[in-house]
Every structure is written in C-alpha cells, then in structure tokens.
Design an enzyme around this catalytic site. Sequence first.
Site, short mmCIF file in Angstrom:
data_model
loop_
_atom_site.label_atom_id
_atom_site.label_comp_id
_atom_site.label_asym_id
_atom_site.label_seq_id
_atom_site.Cartn_x
_atom_site.Cartn_y
_atom_site.Cartn_z
N GLN A 1 -4.33 -4.96 6.87
CA GLN A 1 -5.39 -5.82 6.32
C GLN A 1 -5.51 -7.15 7.05
OE1 GLN A 1 -7.68 -5.01 4.35
NE2 GLN A 1 -6.86 -3.08 3.59
N LYS B 1 -10.17 -0.40 10.55
CA LYS B 1 -10.23 -1.61 9.74
C LYS B 1 -10.53 -2.84 10.59
CE LYS B 1 -6.99 -0.05 6.18
NZ LYS B 1 -7.81 0.49 5.11
N HIS C 1 0.88 -1.17 0.00
CA HIS C 1 0.00 0.00 0.00
C HIS C 1 0.92 1.23 0.00
CE1 HIS C 1 -2.76 2.98 1.78
NE2 HIS C 1 -3.75 2.18 1.42
N ASP D 1 3.28 -4.45 7.94
CA ASP D 1 2.07 -3.64 7.83
C ASP D 1 0.88 -4.60 7.99
OD1 ASP D 1 -0.15 -2.28 7.04
OD2 ASP D 1 0.63 -1.65 5.09
N CYS E 1 -4.63 2.69 -3.74
CA CYS E 1 -3.38 3.16 -3.12
C CYS E 1 -2.28 2.10 -3.22
CB CYS E 1 -3.59 3.55 -1.65
SG CYS E 1 -4.82 4.80 -1.41
#
Length: 396
Positions: free
Chosen positions: A191, A214, A111, A188, A354
């Site tokens: 998600q 999220k 991302h 990261d 993104c």
Amino acid sequence: MRSGFPLLAAQAGLHYLDSAATAQIHRDALDAVLRHETGSRANVMRGTYALADAADRAYESARGAAARFLNVAAEEIVFTSGATAALNLVAHSFGAGLQAGDRVLVSQAEHHSNFVPWLMLRERKGIALDVLPVRPDGQLDLGRLPQLLREETRLVALTQCSNVTGAITDVAAVVDAARRVGARVVLDGAQAVQHGPQDLRALGVDFYAFSGHKCFGPGGVGVLWGRAELLCTLPPFCGGGGMVGEVNLDGFSWAEAPRRFEAGTPPIAQAVGLAAALDWMMSLDWPRLRERETALCARLLDGLREIPGLRVLGSMAAEGRAPIVSFEIAGLHPHDICQVLDAHGLALRGGHHCAQPLLAALGVEACTRASLALYNDESDVAALLDGLRHAAKALR
Ligand code: PLP
C-alpha cells in the site's frame, strides 16, 4: 492526471475510489507492454537469437527500473507475480532455515498475504508466532515491541501501511527494536508504493514486497527485494527452468540470485510495463502530490464527520497517513452501501478487505473503504459524500 489513465479518460462519469485494491494503469505502462509484445516478445535467458536478446535486455532493464525506484541494487530485485507471491517466497525460503523454538513477529494489522504465510510456516515448522496488537487509532502498538521481541525472534513481518486504516508504520522504530535481538525485518510495501518511490537503504529493512497493479502498472507482476547477502544464502522456493545451475539424475545446483527465485518463464511484458509505470512515478513531484493527497483526505474526513451514524475506523487525522479511509454506518451493511454508491458511479470496496484479524481488533466484521490516488480530485470526494448521504437515507 486523469488523461494519463486510459480507463479514467474513457469513463468520465466514474469516481474510482478503490485504488488500494487495484490502481488504474498508466498510459506509459500500457504503451510499454504493447511495444514489448509487438517488438521484443521472446522468452528470456534461453534464446541466442537477436529477438531473445532484446527480450533479455528489456527484462533486465525493468529490473534496473525497480531497483532505482527502491534505491537498491538490480541484482537484489526478484520479479514475482505480486506482493502475495513475494511474501510467500520469504516465508518459504527464509522460513526453511527456521526450526521449532524460533519465533516470528507479525502484527494484527496485516493483510492476509502477510499473515497466512506465517500461520502456514507455523504449521510446517512448529515456530511460534507472536502478534503485535493495534491501538484503537489503528496504529501498531510499538510500545509492546520490547516485550514481544525475544532472543528467539528471527523475523519481524509488518505492513508499511494498512490497507484498511491508512496507518503508516514507524519503520525506523521497528528496525531499531528488531536489530537489538538480531531479527530480520520484512516489510509489506503493497500500500505504500502507490504514494511514491521508496528508499529501502534508508528504511533499513531486509526484505520488501509490492505489486505492480497497485502502483499504476500491469497486473500479474510484483517485486521482492532482499539484501544481496541474504538472497545469496537462501534456498529457492519454486523449482523449474531458469533457477538452476545444473540438473542431473541425482539433483541440481542453484542459479545465482535473483534468478534462483524466478523459476519458469517470468512475467516479462508485465515487468516491462511495471518499469514504465515506476519510471513515470519517479518523474513526479511527490512532495506536492502528497500535499494534495493530504488535503483531499482532510476534505473527505471532514465530510464523513457530518454523516449521521458513520464511524471512521482508526485515526481521523489526515496527516501522517495514506489516503485510505474505512468506515461503518450503524445498521447498514457495506455491501448495500457499495451497491447504492455504484449506482452513482462510485467504485468502492466493502467487506473485510483481507484483514480479518485487524477488523476484529477494530470491532467490526466488515466496512466500506474509500482509497484515493493521485488521479482523484475534489469532485470524487464531493460525489462520495453526496452518495453516502443518499445511501444513508435510502437504506434506512
Ligand atoms: N499487502 C497489502 C497491505 C495489501 O493491501 C495487499 C492487497 O490488497 C496485498 C498485500 C496483496 O497484494 P496482491 O494481491 O497484489 O498480491
């Protein structure tokens, strides 16, 4: 499940399939924010009155909930405004110790939040940026790691799960390879957190970032986790109240971590709401939920196969991925597709998500993305497949 999410409960006809962008907020999180704002609202780490004390306790207890969710220590949790802020913090504070000649490895699947901060660091510090390519199935090409990781590599910054293809990174293999050259790993997790609590001790990474919005919590709050031994050596990123020991005309001293990284008034009520969302998530039967997610994802992928001219980006397998599926339909623009779907009560995102370097690798400029969460069911998938058949006809 739906009844636990006030927006979904109120909008029966809505098929919300954009949880990778923002998941709906759980009732427990909303209730916790309201309770805090109406019962314990005060600034933190500043006041000595009873209400300020209650706010301090609520905020620190939220830190504890985030730590339990990640299986780490509370003093290793830094509250930020989101994953983007957390990753920028690492790029600045860890990046401060890097110099020209040092290298950072990222992947092409990132991302922009885990790509642009490293491009910026390259501009600031003259470091070299190496890029791990993706395979046509959307997986990172981990076979290239031995070549790309060098003695000068200081940090590996990778996504745990792609926000476009749903591909999940083999973190153990990355950590193993990074350790061989003495590099640190920042993951990261933006998600991944929506699909269950994480065990960062088992994952073996050094930093981890995610956003509250999220994972069924409020917006405006996120978490950076860093190993205690690293956090206590890193310089602060932002300056302001709360992150200092002492300030005088000549300079200032740093507060201990994690406060050193939380300059200014933090997102207090948001952190309290996030903690309620994480506590709720920790009460769920994740093996069962994952089975359900996989079955739903398989149903979606099977249905997409039947739509003429549709190509799924990345893998067609429902197993071993997050239920995030992006696709293109030959000759149709994703924005037009999303507009037709919207008229059928289907909320999906179309665009570059993104992740322009990843889309370039997959050979598209834009795509349509369906992302499933634990409140989606067969009726959402059936409505999407109907909507897509309709869009494919109406737009041709
Ligand atoms: N990383 C990934 C993989 C994402 O999908 C996103 C958001 O979509 C982010 C980072 C950035 O999250 P935020 O915008 O909440 O900071």
